[in-house]
Write a protein that holds these residues in place. Structure first.
Motif, short mmCIF file in Angstrom:
data_model
loop_
_atom_site.label_atom_id
_atom_site.label_comp_id
_atom_site.label_asym_id
_atom_site.label_seq_id
_atom_site.Cartn_x
_atom_site.Cartn_y
_atom_site.Cartn_z
N ALA A 1 0.27 -1.04 0.38
CA ALA A 1 -0.18 0.10 -0.29
C ALA A 1 1.04 1.11 -0.29
CB ALA A 1 -0.73 -0.14 1.08
N SER A 2 0.86 2.24 -1.02
CA SER A 2 1.20 3.25 -1.13
C SER A 2 0.04 4.33 -0.10
CB SER A 2 1.48 3.74 -2.28
OG SER A 2 2.19 3.00 -3.16
N VAL A 3 0.96 5.17 0.72
CA VAL A 3 -0.11 5.66 1.94
C VAL A 3 0.61 7.28 1.94
CG1 VAL A 3 -0.70 3.48 3.00
CG2 VAL A 3 1.30 5.20 3.81
N LEU B 1 3.06 -5.85 3.01
CA LEU B 1 2.12 -6.62 4.54
C LEU B 1 2.03 -7.90 4.20
CD1 LEU B 1 -0.73 -4.60 5.38
CD2 LEU B 1 1.24 -5.23 7.05
N PRO B 2 2.62 -9.15 4.63
CA PRO B 2 2.21 -10.68 4.28
C PRO B 2 0.71 -10.97 4.32
CG PRO B 2 3.09 -10.84 6.18
CD PRO B 2 3.18 -9.69 5.79
N THR B 3 0.19 -11.59 3.10
CA THR B 3 -1.56 -12.11 2.68
C THR B 3 -1.65 -13.30 2.75
OG1 THR B 3 -1.88 -9.43 2.32
CG2 THR B 3 -3.27 -10.94 1.37
N PRO B 4 -2.73 -13.73 3.16
CA PRO B 4 -2.54 -14.93 2.94
C PRO B 4 -3.00 -15.36 1.07
CG PRO B 4 -4.03 -15.18 4.64
CD PRO B 4 -3.46 -13.57 4.13
N ALA B 5 -2.73 -16.57 1.13
CA ALA B 5 -1.96 -16.92 -0.55
C ALA B 5 -3.10 -16.99 -1.36
CB ALA B 5 -1.73 -18.54 -0.13
N LEU C 1 -4.09 -1.30 8.87
CA LEU C 1 -3.08 -0.09 8.27
C LEU C 1 -3.51 0.83 9.71
CD1 LEU C 1 -3.38 0.86 5.20
CD2 LEU C 1 -1.18 0.14 6.46
N ASP C 2 -4.62 0.78 10.58
CA ASP C 2 -4.80 0.94 11.81
C ASP C 2 -3.90 -0.27 12.64
OD1 ASP C 2 -6.68 2.74 10.87
OD2 ASP C 2 -8.37 1.08 11.79
N ALA C 3 -3.88 -1.03 12.38
CA ALA C 3 -2.87 -1.74 13.44
C ALA C 3 -0.94 -2.15 13.32
CB ALA C 3 -3.14 -3.54 13.14
N VAL C 4 -0.68 -0.52 12.14
CA VAL C 4 0.39 -0.98 12.16
C VAL C 4 0.90 0.76 13.09
CG1 VAL C 4 2.23 0.69 10.58
CG2 VAL C 4 0.36 -1.80 10.27
N GLY D 1 -5.99 7.99 15.00
CA GLY D 1 -7.35 8.36 14.83
C GLY D 1 -8.60 9.00 13.48
N ARG D 2 -7.98 8.52 12.75
CA ARG D 2 -8.46 8.25 11.80
C ARG D 2 -8.88 7.51 10.15
NH1 ARG D 2 -5.28 10.40 8.40
NH2 ARG D 2 -3.99 11.39 9.14
N PRO D 3 -9.02 7.39 9.69
CA PRO D 3 -8.71 6.25 8.55
C PRO D 3 -7.44 6.55 7.40
CG PRO D 3 -11.27 6.81 8.23
CD PRO D 3 -10.58 7.85 8.85
N TRP D 4 -6.43 5.58 6.74
CA TRP D 4 -5.37 6.02 6.93
C TRP D 4 -5.71 6.36 4.57
CZ3 TRP D 4 -0.03 3.51 7.16
CH2 TRP D 4 0.04 3.41 8.11
#
Length: 381
Positions: free
Chosen positions: A182-184, A221-225, A240-243, A247-250
């Motif tokens: 993800a580019s943020v 981020l690794p993601t299930p296959a 991303l909130d867990a990274v 306090g708001r959406p990325w």
């Protein structure tokens, strides 16, 4: 003397570097690109010191530096415990004039290379769909008709038509998870105080990588296959909130999900055809070695080919091809796979080893020489 017809297939960073290396030696070159224009995807974004040296020698480094970010340090971090170790590339100052990485998307390099190839024959919308070769020539089948070449450098990516046309095996494996990038558009230095421009973050459940680029931060981020792509897109904001809780959406500018492979062609030279970059070898992106090693392929193959056209023995190409394959297997793939294992690890001793490494300049230098691909090029003046 008849001017040799040299064709490079692929107008990515590897193909254009090969073409520019030949052009700088006064050798006419034709570049064939399947797409109608240069690719604009971000893809690779880290340039290592020896790559910077090569781009300097080609006369394009200053422009890249103007567009990129100099990263003199990178970090290993624990997702729960913060910084583990910060490695300072300044310890490489005796090894290279560029003891740092440059963070800049490869899509910013390719226009620079193309501009430098102003007099070259670059044909967009000219994909290769097959080839036949003899001892002294190669004929490429394209949508614009057959193209005859004395030599071909196949730099047309993971799904290389050149490699397929040769019937070359591409053995290896696929990683058990996909990678989500993800580019943020966020100031992660404020959200995560103390982070470096490049961060490898340990966690046995969900490791991640944070990379600074000129206009974005990239989160890998690794993601299930086997999960649905739309499902993964929907849950990206929560991941991303867990990274970092902002306090708001990325603000997500772009995201892509892809499978990751470790594969290598059986040989990189097949008569008058050379395979370079992703057409020859694939590895996971951890450590930023794929594009860099591909650019090294391009420079070394093009230089050897120019030498042969100038009268050097043909066997020089065999030596370079064998050496580049050894680098791909024993250096690039091994190091990138070790990086993947390390990020997933639960062994606390790894963290202590990294702390000790960062505190020992001699040990850090030896480690960074390998991590930055300096050791992959053999003896250096």
């Amino acid at each position: 003397m008849t001017t040799p017809a040299i064709v490079v297939v692929g107008a990515g960073p590897v193909g254009l570097t090969a073409a520019l290396t030949l052009a700088r030696r006064g050798i006419p070159v034709t570049v064939l690109e399947q797409g109608d224009e240069l690719a604009t995807e971000s893809r690779a974004s880290t340039f290592h010191p020896p790559t910077l040296e090569m781009l300097r020698d080609l006369g394009v480094l200053d422009t890249l530096l103007h567009k990129g970010i100099v990263a003199s340090t990178f970090q290993y971090r624990d997702r729960r415990g913060g910084e583990i170790a910060t490695l300072d590339l300044a310890v490489l100052s005796q090894d290279t004039p560029f003891p740092f990485r440059v963070q800049c998307e490869q899509s910013k390099l390719t226009p620079i290379l193309l501009d430098a190839l102003a007099t070259a024959d670059v044909r967009f919308g000219c994909g290769v769909n097959g080839l036949r070769h003899t001892d002294d020539s190669v004929v490429l089948s394209t949508g614009m008709g057959p193209i005859h070449a004395d030599w071909v450098i196949g730099a047309d990516g993971a799904h290389s038509a050149v490699r397929h046309g040769l019937g070359v095996a591409f053995d290896g494996s696929t990683y058990p998870e996909r990678f989500l990038v993800a580019s943020v558009e966020e100031d992660l230095e404020r959200a995560l105080p103390g982070i470096a421009p490049i961060n490898y973050i340990f966690d046995p459940d969900e490791w991640l990588v944070l990379l600074r680029t000129p206009h974005h931060w990239r989160v890998l981020l690794p993601t299930p296959a086997d999960t649905d792509d739309e499902y993964e897109s929907r849950r990206l904001p929560q991941r991303l909130d867990a990274v970092a809780d902002l306090g708001r959406p990325w603000n997500i500018a772009h995201a892509s999900l892809y499978r990751v492979h470790q594969r290598v062609a059986g040989r990189f030279r097949h008569g008058r055809v050379l395979l370079a970059g992703d057409a020859a070898h694939l590895n996971n992106p951890l450590g930023g070695m794929g594009m860099n090693s591909g650019i090294h392929d391009a420079v070394q193959f093009a230089t050897a080919l120019a030498d042969i056209l100038g009268g050097a023995p043909d066997g020089r190409l065999d030596e370079v091809a064998a050496q580049r394959r050894t680098v791909a297997v024993d250096h690039v793939q091994r190091t990138s796979h070790d990086n993947w294992n390390r990020l997933r690890g639960t062994d606390g001793s790894q963290r202590e080893q990294l702390r000790a490494l960062a505190a020992d300049p001699a040990a850090a230098r030896a480690y960074l020489r390998r991590a930055c691909l300096l050791d992959s090029l053999g003896p250096r003046p």
